[in-house]
Write a protein that holds these residues in place. Structure first.
Motif, PDB file in Angstrom:
ATOM      1  N   GLN A   1       0.827  -1.215   0.000  1.00  0.00           N
ATOM      2  CA  GLN A   1       0.000   0.000   0.000  1.00  0.00           C
ATOM      3  C   GLN A   1       0.858   1.261   0.000  1.00  0.00           C
ATOM      4  OE1 GLN A   1      -3.233   0.001  -0.480  1.00  0.00           O
ATOM      5  NE2 GLN A   1      -3.212  -2.227  -0.516  1.00  0.00           N
ATOM      6  N   PHE A   2       1.955   1.239   0.742  1.00  0.00           N
ATOM      7  CA  PHE A   2       2.862   2.392   0.797  1.00  0.00           C
ATOM      8  C   PHE A   2       3.421   2.693  -0.585  1.00  0.00           C
ATOM      9  CE2 PHE A   2       6.917   4.499   1.474  1.00  0.00           C
ATOM     10  CZ  PHE A   2       6.594   5.448   2.434  1.00  0.00           C
ATOM     11  N   VAL A   3       3.867   1.647  -1.295  1.00  0.00           N
ATOM     12  CA  VAL A   3       4.425   1.813  -2.641  1.00  0.00           C
ATOM     13  C   VAL A   3       3.363   2.347  -3.594  1.00  0.00           C
ATOM     14  CG1 VAL A   3       5.325   0.528  -4.629  1.00  0.00           C
ATOM     15  CG2 VAL A   3       6.287   0.154  -2.358  1.00  0.00           C
ATOM     16  N   LEU A   4       2.138   1.822  -3.490  1.00  0.00           N
ATOM     17  CA  LEU A   4       1.059   2.279  -4.369  1.00  0.00           C
ATOM     18  C   LEU A   4       0.678   3.739  -4.128  1.00  0.00           C
ATOM     19  CD1 LEU A   4      -1.319  -0.824  -4.344  1.00  0.00           C
ATOM     20  CD2 LEU A   4       0.085   0.000  -6.254  1.00  0.00           C
ATOM     21  N   LYS A   5       0.755   4.181  -2.886  1.00  0.00           N
ATOM     22  CA  LYS A   5       0.312   5.534  -2.533  1.00  0.00           C
ATOM     23  C   LYS A   5       1.402   6.595  -2.652  1.00  0.00           C
ATOM     24  CE  LYS A   5      -3.294   3.938   0.508  1.00  0.00           C
ATOM     25  NZ  LYS A   5      -3.852   3.890   1.839  1.00  0.00           N
ATOM     26  N   ASN A   6       2.648   6.166  -2.784  1.00  0.00           N
ATOM     27  CA  ASN A   6       3.769   7.112  -2.833  1.00  0.00           C
ATOM     28  C   ASN A   6       4.608   6.861  -4.080  1.00  0.00           C
ATOM     29  OD1 ASN A   6       3.739   8.483  -0.008  1.00  0.00           O
ATOM     30  ND2 ASN A   6       3.439   6.312   0.385  1.00  0.00           N
ATOM     31  N   ASN A   7       5.142   7.912  -4.633  1.00  0.00           N
ATOM     32  CA  ASN A   7       5.977   7.801  -5.827  1.00  0.00           C
ATOM     33  C   ASN A   7       7.409   7.495  -5.394  1.00  0.00           C
ATOM     34  OD1 ASN A   7       6.990   7.928  -8.386  1.00  0.00           O
ATOM     35  ND2 ASN A   7       6.956  10.160  -8.492  1.00  0.00           N
ATOM     36  N   VAL A   8       7.708   6.198  -5.198  1.00  0.00           N
ATOM     37  CA  VAL A   8       9.005   5.797  -4.650  1.00  0.00           C
ATOM     38  C   VAL A   8       9.946   5.188  -5.686  1.00  0.00           C
ATOM     39  CG1 VAL A   8       8.100   5.483  -2.325  1.00  0.00           C
ATOM     40  CG2 VAL A   8       8.119   3.554  -3.912  1.00  0.00           C
ATOM     41  N   ILE A   9       9.505   5.054  -6.913  1.00  0.00           N
ATOM     42  CA  ILE A   9      10.344   4.460  -7.956  1.00  0.00           C
ATOM     43  C   ILE A   9      11.589   5.326  -8.146  1.00  0.00           C
ATOM     44  CG2 ILE A   9      10.471   3.720 -10.373  1.00  0.00           C
ATOM     45  CD1 ILE A   9       8.488   2.128  -8.592  1.00  0.00           C
ATOM     46  N   GLY A  10      12.757   4.693  -8.105  1.00  0.00           N
ATOM     47  CA  GLY A  10      14.021   5.400  -8.284  1.00  0.00           C
ATOM     48  C   GLY A  10      14.548   6.064  -7.026  1.00  0.00           C
ATOM     49  N   MET A  11      13.837   5.907  -5.904  1.00  0.00           N
ATOM     50  CA  MET A  11      14.269   6.528  -4.649  1.00  0.00           C
ATOM     51  C   MET A  11      15.104   5.549  -3.832  1.00  0.00           C
ATOM     52  SD  MET A  11      10.759   8.485  -3.532  1.00  0.00           S
ATOM     53  CE  MET A  11      11.459   9.588  -2.319  1.00  0.00           C
ATOM     54  N   THR A  12      16.066   6.086  -3.100  1.00  0.00           N
ATOM     55  CA  THR A  12      16.796   5.273  -2.131  1.00  0.00           C
ATOM     56  C   THR A  12      15.973   5.219  -0.839  1.00  0.00           C
ATOM     57  OG1 THR A  12      17.978   7.142  -1.163  1.00  0.00           O
ATOM     58  CG2 THR A  12      19.018   6.039  -3.073  1.00  0.00           C
ATOM     59  N   THR A  13      16.407   4.366   0.080  1.00  0.00           N
ATOM     60  CA  THR A  13      15.716   4.338   1.369  1.00  0.00           C
ATOM     61  C   THR A  13      15.881   5.683   2.091  1.00  0.00           C
ATOM     62  OG1 THR A  13      17.627   3.246   2.364  1.00  0.00           O
ATOM     63  CG2 THR A  13      15.829   1.832   1.660  1.00  0.00           C
ATOM     64  N   ALA A  14      17.010   6.353   1.889  1.00  0.00           N
ATOM     65  CA  ALA A  14      17.208   7.688   2.472  1.00  0.00           C
ATOM     66  C   ALA A  14      16.255   8.701   1.852  1.00  0.00           C
ATOM     67  CB  ALA A  14      18.651   8.144   2.294  1.00  0.00           C
ATOM     68  N   ASP A  15      16.033   8.615   0.538  1.00  0.00           N
ATOM     69  CA  ASP A  15      15.081   9.515  -0.124  1.00  0.00           C
ATOM     70  C   ASP A  15      13.674   9.344   0.451  1.00  0.00           C
ATOM     71  OD1 ASP A  15      17.092  10.409  -1.870  1.00  0.00           O
ATOM     72  OD2 ASP A  15      16.532   8.949  -3.429  1.00  0.00           O
ATOM     73  N   VAL A  16      13.267   8.098   0.636  1.00  0.00           N
ATOM     74  CA  VAL A  16      11.936   7.822   1.193  1.00  0.00           C
ATOM     75  C   VAL A  16      11.840   8.390   2.605  1.00  0.00           C
ATOM     76  CG1 VAL A  16      10.344   5.999   1.922  1.00  0.00           C
ATOM     77  CG2 VAL A  16      11.528   5.821  -0.281  1.00  0.00           C
ATOM     78  N   ARG A  17      12.879   8.187   3.387  1.00  0.00           N
ATOM     79  CA  ARG A  17      12.911   8.748   4.746  1.00  0.00           C
ATOM     80  C   ARG A  17      12.778  10.268   4.708  1.00  0.00           C
ATOM     81  NH1 ARG A  17      18.583   8.590   6.926  1.00  0.00           N
ATOM     82  NH2 ARG A  17      18.649  10.312   5.459  1.00  0.00           N
ATOM     83  N   ASP A  18      13.621  10.911   3.876  1.00  0.00           N
ATOM     84  CA  ASP A  18      13.686  12.374   3.860  1.00  0.00           C
ATOM     85  C   ASP A  18      12.478  13.033   3.192  1.00  0.00           C
ATOM     86  OD1 ASP A  18      16.136  12.094   5.100  1.00  0.00           O
ATOM     87  OD2 ASP A  18      17.295  12.416   3.261  1.00  0.00           O
ATOM     88  N   GLN A  19      11.952  12.426   2.150  1.00  0.00           N
ATOM     89  CA  GLN A  19      10.893  13.063   1.372  1.00  0.00           C
ATOM     90  C   GLN A  19       9.478  12.621   1.749  1.00  0.00           C
ATOM     91  OE1 GLN A  19      11.835  12.874  -2.875  1.00  0.00           O
ATOM     92  NE2 GLN A  19      13.999  12.930  -2.380  1.00  0.00           N
ATOM     93  N   ILE A  20       9.342  11.464   2.400  1.00  0.00           N
ATOM     94  CA  ILE A  20       8.003  10.971   2.731  1.00  0.00           C
ATOM     95  C   ILE A  20       7.825  10.792   4.239  1.00  0.00           C
ATOM     96  CG2 ILE A  20       6.352   9.083   2.409  1.00  0.00           C
ATOM     97  CD1 ILE A  20       7.718   8.632  -0.365  1.00  0.00           C
ATOM     98  N   VAL A  21       8.694  10.005   4.853  1.00  0.00           N
ATOM     99  CA  VAL A  21       8.508   9.667   6.264  1.00  0.00           C
ATOM    100  C   VAL A  21       8.717  10.872   7.179  1.00  0.00           C
ATOM    101  CG1 VAL A  21       9.343   8.233   8.169  1.00  0.00           C
ATOM    102  CG2 VAL A  21       9.073   7.244   5.881  1.00  0.00           C
ATOM    103  N   LEU A  22       9.840  11.552   7.056  1.00  0.00           N
ATOM    104  CA  LEU A  22      10.111  12.677   7.956  1.00  0.00           C
ATOM    105  C   LEU A  22       9.084  13.806   7.841  1.00  0.00           C
ATOM    106  CD1 LEU A  22      14.013  12.851   7.980  1.00  0.00           C
ATOM    107  CD2 LEU A  22      12.471  11.900   9.712  1.00  0.00           C
ATOM    108  N   PRO A  23       8.686  14.218   6.639  1.00  0.00           N
ATOM    109  CA  PRO A  23       7.655  15.254   6.575  1.00  0.00           C
ATOM    110  C   PRO A  23       6.330  14.835   7.241  1.00  0.00           C
ATOM    111  CG  PRO A  23       8.777  15.115   4.469  1.00  0.00           C
ATOM    112  CD  PRO A  23       9.254  13.948   5.300  1.00  0.00           C
ATOM    113  N   GLN A  24       5.960  13.562   7.107  1.00  0.00           N
ATOM    114  CA  GLN A  24       4.711  13.098   7.720  1.00  0.00           C
ATOM    115  C   GLN A  24       4.799  13.037   9.230  1.00  0.00           C
ATOM    116  OE1 GLN A  24       3.792   9.352   5.771  1.00  0.00           O
ATOM    117  NE2 GLN A  24       2.253  10.366   4.524  1.00  0.00           N
ATOM    118  N   THR A  25       5.955  12.709   9.753  1.00  0.00           N
ATOM    119  CA  THR A  25       6.092  12.488  11.195  1.00  0.00           C
ATOM    120  C   THR A  25       6.696  13.677  11.939  1.00  0.00           C
ATOM    121  OG1 THR A  25       8.260  11.444  10.866  1.00  0.00           O
ATOM    122  CG2 THR A  25       6.341   9.993  10.857  1.00  0.00           C
TER     123      THR A  25
END
Length: 100
Positions: A6-30
């Motif tokens: 569900q996370f992959v479907l709801k977020n544009n994560v293709i081509g992102m590193t795990t750090a990118d996901v942390r910085d661009q999705i997780v940290l802003p949400q939390t």
């Protein structure tokens, strides 16, 4: 595994590193609550009257459970590579809940 799907479907994560996901999705949400993604999700669902564990509204599928496997990864890994490995593991080990 369902949460990752569900996370992959709801977020544009293709081509992102795990750090990118942390910085661009997780940290802003939390950021405002200064907590983990799991805690943020629990709080979001608790505020809607859900039980202590997260349940997807559309299928009744349990999305987050108590972890019993820890997975370490490098922040430079491609996020989708990590997800693919976790999904493959989940298919073979249905009794295991992964934390990473």
């Amino acid at each position: 595994a369902e949460f990752l799907r569900q996370f992959v479907l709801k977020n544009n994560v293709i081509g992102m590193t795990t750090a990118d996901v942390r910085d661009q999705i997780v940290l802003p949400q939390t950021k405002t609550k200064r907590c983990s993604m799991v805690k943020w999700l629990q709080d979001e669902h608790m505020s809607r009257g859900a039980l202590w564990r997260l349940i997807s509204w559309w299928q009744g599928t349990e999305l987050i459970r108590m972890a019993n496997v820890f997975v370490s990864h490098a922040w430079s890994y491609d996020f989708m590579d990590v997800v693919q490995v976790l999904l493959e593991y989940a298919e073979k080990h249905k009794d295991k809940q992964v934390f990473f």
